[in-house]
Motif scaffolding. Structure first.
Motif, PDB file in Angstrom:
ATOM      1  N   ASP A 162      40.330  -5.800  10.702  1.00 56.62           N
ATOM      2  CA  ASP A 162      40.262  -5.649   9.246  1.00 56.62           C
ATOM      3  C   ASP A 162      40.424  -7.004   8.558  1.00 56.62           C
ATOM      4  N   THR A 163      41.372  -7.786   9.038  1.00 58.02           N
ATOM      5  CA  THR A 163      41.562  -9.124   8.483  1.00 58.02           C
ATOM      6  C   THR A 163      40.311  -9.965   8.658  1.00 58.02           C
ATOM      7  N   ALA A 164      39.698  -9.892   9.844  1.00 58.30           N
ATOM      8  CA  ALA A 164      38.490 -10.668  10.113  1.00 58.30           C
ATOM      9  C   ALA A 164      37.351 -10.251   9.187  1.00 58.30           C
ATOM     10  N   HIS A 165      37.196  -8.955   8.965  1.00 52.81           N
ATOM     11  CA  HIS A 165      36.134  -8.477   8.070  1.00 52.81           C
ATOM     12  C   HIS A 165      36.365  -8.981   6.653  1.00 52.81           C
ATOM     13  N   PHE A 166      37.575  -8.833   6.158  1.00 55.89           N
ATOM     14  CA  PHE A 166      37.882  -9.249   4.785  1.00 55.89           C
ATOM     15  C   PHE A 166      37.552 -10.719   4.586  1.00 55.89           C
ATOM     16  N   HIS A 167      37.964 -11.547   5.527  1.00 57.76           N
ATOM     17  CA  HIS A 167      37.722 -12.984   5.394  1.00 57.76           C
ATOM     18  C   HIS A 167      36.247 -13.338   5.586  1.00 57.76           C
ATOM     19  N   SER A 168      35.556 -12.645   6.483  1.00 58.92           N
ATOM     20  CA  SER A 168      34.151 -12.991   6.719  1.00 58.92           C
ATOM     21  C   SER A 168      33.290 -12.694   5.501  1.00 58.92           C
ATOM     22  N   ALA A 201      54.341 -15.182   4.351  1.00 65.59           N
ATOM     23  CA  ALA A 201      53.296 -14.795   3.419  1.00 65.59           C
ATOM     24  C   ALA A 201      53.479 -13.338   3.030  1.00 65.59           C
ATOM     25  N   ARG A 202      52.942 -12.950   1.880  1.00 60.28           N
ATOM     26  CA  ARG A 202      53.071 -11.546   1.477  1.00 60.28           C
ATOM     27  C   ARG A 202      51.998 -10.669   2.129  1.00 60.28           C
ATOM     28  N   GLY A 203      50.984 -11.272   2.754  1.00 59.66           N
ATOM     29  CA  GLY A 203      49.929 -10.503   3.399  1.00 59.66           C
ATOM     30  C   GLY A 203      49.202 -11.349   4.420  1.00 59.66           C
ATOM     31  N   VAL A 204      47.901 -11.055   4.619  1.00 59.61           N
ATOM     32  CA  VAL A 204      47.106 -11.783   5.609  1.00 59.61           C
ATOM     33  C   VAL A 204      46.109 -12.725   4.938  1.00 59.61           C
ATOM     34  N   GLY A 205      46.344 -13.017   3.671  1.00 59.86           N
ATOM     35  CA  GLY A 205      45.583 -14.044   2.990  1.00 59.86           C
ATOM     36  C   GLY A 205      44.262 -13.566   2.422  1.00 59.86           C
TER      37      GLY A 205
END
Length: 297
Positions: A162-168, A201-205
């Motif tokens: 999920d983190t990878a998708h959001f950033h991509s 951090a408050r999340g995954v950026g």
């Protein structure tokens, strides 16, 4: 280009309202389409919309906006999508803060300002679905103008994919504006959304920028628009994937504790919260980012 940027202000304000309308429609669509998994028998949530007004010392018109809040839906426990356009004069404290950040002189001689933007925070029913924040804005004074904003993901249960998708998705929208931009704004988000007293951090950026003024208004506005356009394709697929998962009491407890971090950050460090309260904007609209329930250990 006019001294008061009238055309540019109108374009920016209209864009933030358009983006608001698209997001509100998409979120209500997530509510009505939720047919598998937890809470499907609950009524679909809808937004309550309230007009907001900015206060002024002399009672003159100082602008306002729309506060749209959904509570207790199938998918969203609480989500607020605010849009506003406000104007007036900056007080002494705000002038000092502005000059310290930007290096501008002359604010005391002409302290007029104009600001427009959209701000969104979503707290989810299902602990497997990440909370999320997004805002973009334009700020004008007679001395200069700036754009700012970004979006960041705040899961209590982290999934690497999920983190990878959001950033991509963020990167795909930023790369046309320069290959060096996404790494810069990602690092900026990591620094900005950090909680010093918790050492984490408050999340995954995500991405974040502030005080952006390259001198090319159209280019900076186009970048700001693409930051906004990235939001729905970055976030909605994660909601659709995770909203069907069952959760345990331990999962919900982890979510409530994580929300405490979010509340601490927004009340102690967030620049937008401080500016909104200091300049007399509707306090309920400014504080709509706070979660409906949180827990501290």
């Amino acid at each position: 280009m006019s001294d008061d940027f009238l055309t540019e202000k109108q374009q920016a304000s209209a864009w933030f309202r358009q983006l608001r309308d698209e997001i509100v429609a998409a979120f209500e669509g997530l509510e009505t389409s939720h047919s598998k998994g937890p809470l499907t028998n609950e009524p679909a949530g809808t937004f309550d919309v309230t007009e907001t007004r900015r206060g002024s010392d002399d009672g003159s018109d100082a602008g306002g906006g729309l506060m749209s809040v959904m509570r207790g839906g199938r998918v969203f426990e609480k989500v607020g999508v605010n849009v506003s356009t406000v104007y007036g004069t900056l007080g002494e404290a705000a002038q000092a803060s502005m000059m310290a950040r930007t290096g501008l002189d002359g604010m005391a001689d002409d302290p007029r300002f104009w600001a427009s933007g959209i701000s969104l925070v979503a707290h989810m029913q299902n602990p497997h679905v990440p909370a999320v924040h997004m805002n973009t804005r334009m700020f004008w004074t007679p001395h200069a103008w700036w754009f700012g904003g970004g979006s960041d993901l705040n899961p209590c249960i982290e999934y690497a994919e999920d983190t990878a998708h959001f950033h991509s998705v963020q990167q795909a929208h930023l790369d046309p504006h320069g290959a060096d931009l996404y790494p810069k704004l990602k690092d900026w988000a990591d620094e900005y959304f950090y909680i010093p007293h918790r050492g984490r951090a408050r999340g995954v950026g995500g991405i974040f920028m502030d005080d952006r003024c390259t001198g090319d208004w159209q280019a900076d506005f186009a970048l700001t628009q693409d930051i906004g356009r990235a939001f729905l394709p970055a976030f909605v697929p994660l909601v659709e994937k995770r909203r069907v998962q069952d959760w345990s009491e331990a999962d919900k407890d982890a979510q409530l504790i994580h929300r405490g971090l979010y509340a601490e950050y927004n009340l102690v460090y967030d620049r937008g919260t401080k500016f909104g309260l200091a300049t007399g904007h509707d306090a309920n609209a400014v504080l709509m980012s706070l979660p409906p329930m949180a827990k501290w250990v």
